[in-house]
Design an enzyme around this catalytic site. Structure first.
Site, PDB file in Angstrom:
ATOM      1  N   ASN A   1     125.450  31.406  -0.838  1.00 25.39           N
ATOM      2  CA  ASN A   1     125.928  30.031  -0.698  1.00 25.39           C
ATOM      3  C   ASN A   1     126.833  29.992   0.521  1.00 25.39           C
ATOM      4  O   ASN A   1     127.787  30.762   0.603  1.00 25.39           O
ATOM      5  CB  ASN A   1     126.712  29.609  -1.951  1.00 25.39           C
ATOM      6  CG  ASN A   1     127.347  28.236  -1.780  1.00 25.39           C
ATOM      7  OD1 ASN A   1     126.834  27.389  -1.041  1.00 25.39           O
ATOM      8  ND2 ASN A   1     128.461  28.005  -2.451  1.00 25.39           N
ATOM      9  N   GLY A   2     126.518  29.105   1.446  1.00 25.20           N
ATOM     10  CA  GLY A   2     127.328  29.007   2.667  1.00 25.20           C
ATOM     11  C   GLY A   2     126.411  28.843   3.862  1.00 25.20           C
ATOM     12  O   GLY A   2     125.229  28.508   3.719  1.00 25.20           O
TER      13      GLY A   2
ATOM     14  N   HIS B   1     132.657 -13.286   9.142  1.00 21.49           N
ATOM     15  CA  HIS B   1     132.609 -12.942  10.564  1.00 21.49           C
ATOM     16  C   HIS B   1     131.343 -12.163  10.890  1.00 21.49           C
ATOM     17  O   HIS B   1     131.375 -11.149  11.585  1.00 21.49           O
ATOM     18  CB  HIS B   1     133.863 -12.153  10.949  1.00 21.49           C
ATOM     19  CG  HIS B   1     135.122 -12.937  10.757  1.00 21.49           C
ATOM     20  ND1 HIS B   1     135.434 -14.055  11.506  1.00 21.49           N
ATOM     21  CD2 HIS B   1     136.120 -12.805   9.861  1.00 21.49           C
ATOM     22  CE1 HIS B   1     136.582 -14.560  11.090  1.00 21.49           C
ATOM     23  NE2 HIS B   1     137.014 -13.820  10.090  1.00 21.49           N
TER      24      HIS B   1
ATOM     25  N   TRP C   1     120.566  23.547  -1.988  1.00 22.66           N
ATOM     26  CA  TRP C   1     120.576  22.268  -1.259  1.00 22.66           C
ATOM     27  C   TRP C   1     120.330  22.660   0.192  1.00 22.66           C
ATOM     28  O   TRP C   1     121.183  23.263   0.841  1.00 22.66           O
ATOM     29  CB  TRP C   1     121.937  21.593  -1.424  1.00 22.66           C
ATOM     30  CG  TRP C   1     121.995  20.177  -0.900  1.00 22.66           C
ATOM     31  CD1 TRP C   1     121.758  19.032  -1.600  1.00 22.66           C
ATOM     32  CD2 TRP C   1     122.359  19.760   0.423  1.00 22.66           C
ATOM     33  NE1 TRP C   1     121.945  17.938  -0.785  1.00 22.66           N
ATOM     34  CE2 TRP C   1     122.306  18.351   0.460  1.00 22.66           C
ATOM     35  CE3 TRP C   1     122.702  20.434   1.598  1.00 22.66           C
ATOM     36  CZ2 TRP C   1     122.602  17.606   1.594  1.00 22.66           C
ATOM     37  CZ3 TRP C   1     122.990  19.689   2.729  1.00 22.66           C
ATOM     38  CH2 TRP C   1     122.936  18.291   2.719  1.00 22.66           C
TER      39      TRP C   1
ATOM     40  N   LYS D   1     127.008  17.819  -4.970  1.00 25.48           N
ATOM     41  CA  LYS D   1     128.354  17.499  -5.447  1.00 25.48           C
ATOM     42  C   LYS D   1     129.429  17.999  -4.487  1.00 25.48           C
ATOM     43  O   LYS D   1     130.393  17.302  -4.220  1.00 25.48           O
ATOM     44  CB  LYS D   1     128.571  18.121  -6.826  1.00 25.48           C
ATOM     45  CG  LYS D   1     129.924  17.835  -7.390  1.00 25.48           C
ATOM     46  CD  LYS D   1     129.828  17.163  -8.711  1.00 25.48           C
ATOM     47  CE  LYS D   1     131.149  16.639  -9.196  1.00 25.48           C
ATOM     48  NZ  LYS D   1     131.308  15.213  -8.940  1.00 25.48           N
TER      49      LYS D   1
ATOM     50  N   GLU E   1     124.686   5.270  -4.267  1.00 25.20           N
ATOM     51  CA  GLU E   1     124.366   6.697  -4.318  1.00 25.20           C
ATOM     52  C   GLU E   1     123.497   7.067  -5.506  1.00 25.20           C
ATOM     53  O   GLU E   1     122.707   8.001  -5.421  1.00 25.20           O
ATOM     54  CB  GLU E   1     125.613   7.587  -4.217  1.00 25.20           C
ATOM     55  CG  GLU E   1     126.545   7.578  -5.386  1.00 25.20           C
ATOM     56  CD  GLU E   1     127.788   8.461  -5.156  1.00 25.20           C
ATOM     57  OE1 GLU E   1     127.760   9.361  -4.316  1.00 25.20           O
ATOM     58  OE2 GLU E   1     128.794   8.235  -5.853  1.00 25.20           O
TER      59      GLU E   1
ATOM     60  N   LYS F   1     129.211   3.894  -5.511  1.00 23.74           N
ATOM     61  CA  LYS F   1     128.633   4.330  -6.787  1.00 23.74           C
ATOM     62  C   LYS F   1     127.224   3.763  -6.938  1.00 23.74           C
ATOM     63  O   LYS F   1     126.291   4.463  -7.283  1.00 23.74           O
ATOM     64  CB  LYS F   1     129.465   3.857  -7.983  1.00 23.74           C
ATOM     65  CG  LYS F   1     130.679   4.626  -8.352  1.00 23.74           C
ATOM     66  CD  LYS F   1     130.461   5.980  -8.980  1.00 23.74           C
ATOM     67  CE  LYS F   1     130.308   7.058  -8.006  1.00 23.74           C
ATOM     68  NZ  LYS F   1     131.368   7.600  -7.268  1.00 23.74           N
TER      69      LYS F   1
ATOM     70  N   CYS G   1     125.202  25.154  -2.587  1.00 29.22           N
ATOM     71  CA  CYS G   1     124.256  25.846  -3.448  1.00 29.22           C
ATOM     72  C   CYS G   1     125.028  26.465  -4.591  1.00 29.22           C
ATOM     73  O   CYS G   1     126.240  26.653  -4.517  1.00 29.22           O
ATOM     74  CB  CYS G   1     123.541  26.946  -2.677  1.00 29.22           C
ATOM     75  SG  CYS G   1     122.695  26.329  -1.209  1.00 29.22           S
TER      76      CYS G   1
ATOM     77  N   ARG H   1     125.054  21.539  -8.018  1.00 32.37           N
ATOM     78  CA  ARG H   1     125.460  21.979  -6.682  1.00 32.37           C
ATOM     79  C   ARG H   1     124.332  21.899  -5.652  1.00 32.37           C
ATOM     80  O   ARG H   1     124.565  22.051  -4.450  1.00 32.37           O
ATOM     81  CB  ARG H   1     125.971  23.423  -6.743  1.00 32.37           C
ATOM     82  CG  ARG H   1     127.172  23.605  -7.626  1.00 32.37           C
ATOM     83  CD  ARG H   1     127.623  25.037  -7.610  1.00 32.37           C
ATOM     84  NE  ARG H   1     128.139  25.407  -6.320  1.00 32.37           N
ATOM     85  CZ  ARG H   1     129.407  25.259  -5.943  1.00 32.37           C
ATOM     86  NH1 ARG H   1     130.294  24.778  -6.786  1.00 32.37           N
ATOM     87  NH2 ARG H   1     129.798  25.614  -4.749  1.00 32.37           N
TER      88      ARG H   1
ATOM     89  N   GLU I   1     134.538   1.981  -3.378  1.00 33.17           N
ATOM     90  CA  GLU I   1     134.054   2.973  -4.333  1.00 33.17           C
ATOM     91  C   GLU I   1     132.955   2.378  -5.239  1.00 33.17           C
ATOM     92  O   GLU I   1     131.955   3.033  -5.532  1.00 33.17           O
ATOM     93  CB  GLU I   1     135.233   3.505  -5.156  1.00 33.17           C
ATOM     94  CG  GLU I   1     134.885   4.404  -6.320  1.00 33.17           C
ATOM     95  CD  GLU I   1     134.165   5.703  -5.941  1.00 33.17           C
ATOM     96  OE1 GLU I   1     134.007   5.979  -4.744  1.00 33.17           O
ATOM     97  OE2 GLU I   1     133.731   6.413  -6.857  1.00 33.17           O
TER      98      GLU I   1
HETATM   99  C1  G6P Z   1     130.145  14.580  -1.757  1.00 28.40           C
HETATM  100  C2  G6P Z   1     129.932  13.989  -3.132  1.00 28.40           C
HETATM  101  C3  G6P Z   1     130.880  12.804  -3.319  1.00 28.40           C
HETATM  102  C4  G6P Z   1     132.315  13.245  -3.099  1.00 28.40           C
HETATM  103  C5  G6P Z   1     132.492  13.875  -1.713  1.00 28.40           C
HETATM  104  C6  G6P Z   1     133.848  14.525  -1.567  1.00 28.40           C
HETATM  105  O1  G6P Z   1     129.696  13.712  -0.778  1.00 28.40           O
HETATM  106  O2  G6P Z   1     128.585  13.576  -3.292  1.00 28.40           O
HETATM  107  O3  G6P Z   1     130.745  12.309  -4.652  1.00 28.40           O
HETATM  108  O4  G6P Z   1     133.166  12.152  -3.236  1.00 28.40           O
HETATM  109  O5  G6P Z   1     131.524  14.907  -1.525  1.00 28.40           O
HETATM  110  O6  G6P Z   1     133.937  15.591  -2.468  1.00 28.40           O
HETATM  111  P1  G6P Z   1     135.277  16.265  -2.909  1.00 28.40           P
HETATM  112  O7  G6P Z   1     134.864  17.375  -3.817  1.00 28.40           O
HETATM  113  O8  G6P Z   1     135.939  16.759  -1.654  1.00 28.40           O
HETATM  114  O9  G6P Z   1     136.084  15.243  -3.602  1.00 28.40           O
END
Ligand code: G6P
Length: 605
Positions: free
Chosen positions: A101-102, A501, A75, A600, A485, A482, A2, A27, A478
């Site tokens: 937040n937490g 396989h 969130w 994020k 997500e 991308k 959050c 956030r 990755e």
């Molecule tokens: C979340 C984000 C990802 C990110 C991951 C790790 O799942 O949506 O985009 O890669 O956290 O985040 P960090 O800040 O530890 O790189």
């Protein structure tokens, strides 16, 4: 997960808080709220939905005036996103309002206890216990009550508190969730992240765990649990406000993709001295370790997968990767001879923090690769290497990932030289290759228009496979993440040789297969994998290195990326895949910077 903000000063509090929430929205974005203290009354507006909905409601609300306020963007963890569960939470008598937040881990016990004592709860959140505890134990001394309540709650929290007995004052507390104080002239702020107030002040005080503060327009008083004053240094944020704005781009994600040449330069160049890589922040004897373990979550983990392959190759030392959320449950076999590398853009990810704690408990040294200066992971690790990518706002990471990869490249060859696996000349020549990455990344961005056209062609696909071998496979992980997500299209990454396989059963006419074919020693191998999927009707979009002619006869579409040392291709490979995900999501009308269900920084397990 959050975002929280608070302000005390003479400016329009409502505007300041709502503006800050807009910047913090990455956030969490399922609900938002604001509370403003006006003399002896707290007025509050909150709603499920995005910050824009809150702004609409707040505009119509004339009671939201006063020189001190708090805001929150959520969130959801405890309780569905709803108006009632949105923050701020107020005590029933209206004396207190808080944002949090937490996670409060012992909230059920506290809630049951307070309920027995007759306290009525309104929401399903863990947070509400904090405001009810404050109200219950308050005896006129808020600092003392806040310290008492903090000793009763377990878990993580960054808290902002308003109380009608203290006009113009905000109280804050922090344990394991980020909280920064912004020091202005005749006005002060607090927030989860500097972006919330970077347009107002660049002077910041980082609050540490277990610290509290009393913030008014003219004073920031920091104290500990004994109510003793703590004197803290201010630091100045070096980046500019434009770094946290879209600057004409439609989305932060596109802006951040385009920023990659600059962010790579900021990451790489300061660490090159006399044509050799140097890590002043790494005061370790690399010869002491007999293995390396890389841990992280999401994209940071996938950056780690690239790092694993390179470090192993050039250092000839075993390197393992482990997703941070599994790390502690696998009881990893590590000791003081294991170097643990933890990677995190935000420096806040709960699972990565837990993995670092586990590693330290087993006597391993921990090197963290982090973007956010002063973050929890940066403080927890034994050594921290900052990526210096600047603020990353889009939920889907782009420049965060490529700068992590760049650090891993540099670490690999720095370590190889220390281990005497490469000589001075090779060290200098590999350093030169790494130094050229920003320029190569810039040239890769020239693919922008072509990638957009390919996205127009393929955006309606329901399922996509990304295949590659060795280093290319690490990038597929990755690239696939991308796409899924931000566009919500099912996609999977496979080592190209593994597809047959089992999963090849899913390849049928029209299925899109993105084949990453840049690791040229294995080109013939992946071409035969392409032929296998083509034979089953797949459409193939291939990514290959400039000069590769063969690939055109094997694929439906080809994207050619600039050539560099085959070890360092990941940076060039991922850029078109980021753009592809971006344009596919855009064409599908997705909310690119704020994809559904994601946040994020994931500060919960
Ligand atoms: C979340 C984000 C990802 C990110 C991951 C790790 O799942 O949506 O985009 O890669 O956290 O985040 P960090 O800040 O530890 O790189």
């Amino acid at each position: 997960m959050c975002g929280i903000i608070g302000f005390s000063g003479t400016a329009d509090t409502k505007d300041v808080i709502l503006g800050g929430l807009k910047r913090l929205e990455y956030r969490g974005y399922d609900s938002a709220g604001i509370a403003i203290l006006n003399n002896d009354k707290i007025n509050m507006v909150k709603t499920s939905g995005k910050v824009d909905q809150l702004i609409e409601l707040a505009k119509k609300n004339d009671s939201l005036t006063g020189s001190c306020g708090i805001g929150h963007t959520r969130w959801a963890t405890h309780g569905v996103p709803s108006d009632v569960n949105a923050h701020p939470h107020m005590s029933s008598d209206g004396k207190f309002a808080i944002v949090h937040n937490g996670i409060i881990e012992n909230y059920i016990e506290i809630k049951n206890e307070l309920t027995r004592k007759g306290v009525k709860f309104l929401s399903d959140t863990d947070t509400e216990v904090i405001v009810q505890l404050l109200d219950y134990y308050y005896d006129g001394d808020l600092k003392k009550t806040l310290v008492k309540v903090s000793s009763m709650i377990e878990g993580s929290y960054a808290l902002g508190v308003l109380c009608t007995d203290f006009p113009n004052t905000i109280y804050v507390a922090k344990v394991s969730s980020p909280l920064l104080i912004g020091v202005g002239v005749g006005e002060n702020y607090f927030a989860s992240d500097i972006t919330a107030f970077i347009n107002k002040t660049k002077n910041v005080i980082d609050l540490d765990d277990g610290e509290f503060a009393e913030i008014t327009a003219n004073k920031v008083f920091i104290f500990d649990s004994k109510l003793k004053e703590i004197k803290k240094q201010e630091r100045k944020v070096t980046w500019d406000v434009t770094a946290a704005e879209k600057s004409g781009y439609e989305h932060f994600m596109l802006k951040e993709i385009m920023e990659q040449p600059a962010s790579l330069k900021a990451t790489i160049e300061p660490r090159i001295k006399d044509n050799k890589i140097s890590f002043e922040e790494l005061n370790i004897d690399i010869k002491k370790y007999d293995r390396i373990l890389i841990t992280a979550c999401g994209s940071a983990y996938y950056a780690g997968c690239v790092g694993r392959d390179i470090i192993e190759k050039v250092c000839n030392i075993p390197v393992y990767t482990e997703v941070a959320s599994e790390f502690r449950y696998r009881n990893p076999i590590i000791d003081e001879k294991t170097l643990v590398i933890a990677i995190s853009q935000s420096g806040e990810t709960a699972d990565t923090i837990a993995a670092i704690k586990e590693a330290k408990s087993k006597s391993s040294d921990v090197v963290a690769i982090v973007n956010v200066v002063g973050s929890a992971i940066a403080k927890l690790a034994d050594y921290t290497i900052y990526t210096w990518a600047g603020p990353e706002i889009a939920v889907a990471t782009t420049k965060g990932y490529t700068t992590q990869v760049a650090i891993l490249y540099m670490f690999a060859i720095w370590a190889a030289h220390k281990l005497e696996k490469i000589n001075d000349d090779t060290f200098a020549s590999l350093t030169k290759d790494i130094k050229s990455l920003p320029e190569r990344a810039q040239r890769t961005l020239d693919l922008n228009t072509r990638v957009k056209k390919l996205a127009d062609k393929y955006y309606e696909k329901k399922s996509v496979f990304f295949i590659g071998r060795y280093l290319d496979y690490a990038v597929c992980l990755e690239g696939s993440l991308k796409l899924k997500e931000i566009s919500y299209i099912h996609s999977e990454a496979y080592p190209a040789g593994e597809l047959k396989h089992g999963t090849i059963a899913l390849i049928e006419k029209g299925r899109l297969v993105v084949a990453v074919c840049c690791y040229e020693p294995l080109l013939d191998k992946i071409i035969s994998n392409i032929q296998q999927v083509k034979a089953r009707g797949a459409q193939v979009l291939a990514l290959a290195v400039e000069g590769n002619k063969k690939i055109f006869t094997e694929s439906d579409d080809v994207l050619l990326v600039p050539k560099t040392n085959e070890l360092f291709m990941a940076v060039m490979e991922i850029i078109p895949l980021q753009l592809f995900a971006y344009y596919v999501a855009k064409k599908n009308g997705c909310d690119i910077d704020k994809p559904k269900n994601l946040a994020k920084s994931v500060t919960v397990e």
